[in-house]
Write a protein that holds these residues in place. Sequence first.
Motif, PDB file in Angstrom:
ATOM      1  N   ASP A   2       0.832  -1.212   0.000  1.00  0.00           N
ATOM      2  CA  ASP A   2       0.000   0.000   0.000  1.00  0.00           C
ATOM      3  C   ASP A   2       0.868   1.263   0.000  1.00  0.00           C
ATOM      4  OD1 ASP A   2      -2.311  -1.492  -0.008  1.00  0.00           O
ATOM      5  OD2 ASP A   2      -2.608  -1.382   2.170  1.00  0.00           O
TER       6      ASP A   2
ATOM      7  N   VAL B 288     -15.755  -4.700   3.564  1.00  0.00           N
ATOM      8  CA  VAL B 288     -16.386  -3.717   2.675  1.00  0.00           C
ATOM      9  C   VAL B 288     -17.033  -2.607   3.509  1.00  0.00           C
ATOM     10  CG1 VAL B 288     -18.247  -3.342   1.008  1.00  0.00           C
ATOM     11  CG2 VAL B 288     -16.765  -5.337   0.787  1.00  0.00           C
TER      12      VAL B 288
ATOM     13  N   GLY C 285     -14.758  -0.039   4.563  1.00  0.00           N
ATOM     14  CA  GLY C 285     -14.254   0.827   3.502  1.00  0.00           C
ATOM     15  C   GLY C 285     -13.092   0.266   2.722  1.00  0.00           C
ATOM     16  N   ARG C 286     -12.797  -1.035   2.887  1.00  0.00           N
ATOM     17  CA  ARG C 286     -11.694  -1.643   2.148  1.00  0.00           C
ATOM     18  C   ARG C 286     -12.097  -1.886   0.693  1.00  0.00           C
ATOM     19  NH1 ARG C 286      -6.978  -0.992   4.857  1.00  0.00           N
ATOM     20  NH2 ARG C 286      -7.124  -1.708   6.998  1.00  0.00           N
ATOM     21  N   SER C 287     -11.130  -1.788  -0.211  1.00  0.00           N
ATOM     22  CA  SER C 287     -11.406  -2.040  -1.625  1.00  0.00           C
ATOM     23  C   SER C 287     -11.511  -3.540  -1.869  1.00  0.00           C
ATOM     24  CB  SER C 287     -10.284  -1.461  -2.501  1.00  0.00           C
ATOM     25  OG  SER C 287      -9.094  -2.206  -2.339  1.00  0.00           O
ATOM     26  N   TYR C 288     -12.208  -3.910  -2.946  1.00  0.00           N
ATOM     27  CA  TYR C 288     -12.351  -5.333  -3.282  1.00  0.00           C
ATOM     28  C   TYR C 288     -10.987  -5.970  -3.535  1.00  0.00           C
ATOM     29  CZ  TYR C 288     -17.443  -4.839  -3.807  1.00  0.00           C
ATOM     30  OH  TYR C 288     -18.766  -4.637  -3.584  1.00  0.00           O
ATOM     31  N   ARG C 289     -10.111  -5.211  -4.180  1.00  0.00           N
ATOM     32  CA  ARG C 289      -8.774  -5.751  -4.470  1.00  0.00           C
ATOM     33  C   ARG C 289      -8.007  -6.016  -3.181  1.00  0.00           C
ATOM     34  NH1 ARG C 289      -5.292  -2.592  -8.826  1.00  0.00           N
ATOM     35  NH2 ARG C 289      -6.976  -3.436 -10.090  1.00  0.00           N
ATOM     36  N   TRP C 290      -8.096  -5.078  -2.223  1.00  0.00           N
ATOM     37  CA  TRP C 290      -7.404  -5.251  -0.938  1.00  0.00           C
ATOM     38  C   TRP C 290      -7.954  -6.468  -0.206  1.00  0.00           C
ATOM     39  CZ3 TRP C 290      -8.400  -5.790   4.148  1.00  0.00           C
ATOM     40  CH2 TRP C 290      -7.357  -5.561   5.052  1.00  0.00           C
TER      41      TRP C 290
ATOM     42  N   LYS D 196     -10.659 -11.810  -6.718  1.00  0.00           N
ATOM     43  CA  LYS D 196     -11.487 -10.598  -6.647  1.00  0.00           C
ATOM     44  C   LYS D 196     -12.928 -10.902  -7.072  1.00  0.00           C
ATOM     45  CE  LYS D 196     -11.770  -5.841  -8.361  1.00  0.00           C
ATOM     46  NZ  LYS D 196     -11.189  -4.849  -9.290  1.00  0.00           N
TER      47      LYS D 196
END
Length: 201
Positions: free
Chosen positions: A59, A170, A173-178, A187
Amino acid sequence: MGQRAAIYARVSTSDQSCERQVAELTAFAERGGFDVIGIFKETASGTSSNRSARNRIIDLAQARKIDAVLVTELSRWGRSTQDLLDTLNRLVGWNVSVVAMSGMTFELATPHGRMMATMLAGIAQFERDLLSERVKSGLAAARARGKKLGRQPGQRPKSDKLAPKVIQAVTDGRSYRWIARDLGINKNTVLDIMKRHRKNP
């Protein structure tokens, strides 16, 4: 000011310590003129997909906050040859190199780096071929013993077991990729879980 670097140290079991790696890498950074912006330690097996400390470094690289990752040896960073190659390719897109204490710098944007990438890709393919051969051999042996293969009736798929963690991530607030990277899943699996959740909240 030298290159901004993150130190990454990993041990496989809880009865081991990262301190020796950290001490060696700190001294290595001083000799090389690196500006260490963070030290990241974790306990995880070499094949574990749950590498939160490594994910934090990735990150930082994506945010362009580091120029290099310092490791004692490449096996501390990569889970496999393919994983090593994949992460090196991602890092080069952000102009971040992986530097091992042996003095080898892996920068896939250079001719030497591209040669290393070609070699790693060949090794990764060899590993995949060996794994495929072992899997086929294991399946054949299991069938010969009369073992039933595949998911049995009533057995929950992996995506169902991970659904609560995915939904919570989710929500956080985490991204789908993360999320996919953190949980070691595809994914598309994350997308499928969220589609099912929205249909049946």
